[in-house]
Design a protein around this motif. Sequence first.
Motif: not given
Length: 105
Positions: A71-100
């Motif tokens: 996700f773009e830098y200004n879309q942090r909330l969308e990235a968090d939502k995607k990580a939460d959705a993937l963590s709930k749907s799949a059994k493995t946890p997902h997380f958000v990290q800064l990428v350059k």
Amino acid sequence: MARKVLNRKELREQGDAAERMDTEKKTVKKAAKKAVKKTTKRKSRKKVVKEVRLKAFWGVFSQSLRRVALFEYNQRLEADKKADALSKSAKTPHFVQLVKEVIEE
């Protein structure tokens, strides 16, 4: 037995002459070393540093560190939502990290 009488002035002159010869040899050696050192020095070239421009993104990663979404830098909330959705749907946890990433022009 009688000892031989030594002329102290002549001995003194001989000693001084020997010292002068030693100092002259030392100065000649020092001058030769300096001349050798001056000729062997080379100027080193500085490496030209290429300016690299980076752009920041938010990446959603799985537990095995595989990037799932970007996700773009200004879309942090969308990235968090995607990580939460993937963590709930799949059994493995997902997380958000800064990428350059490098910007290629």
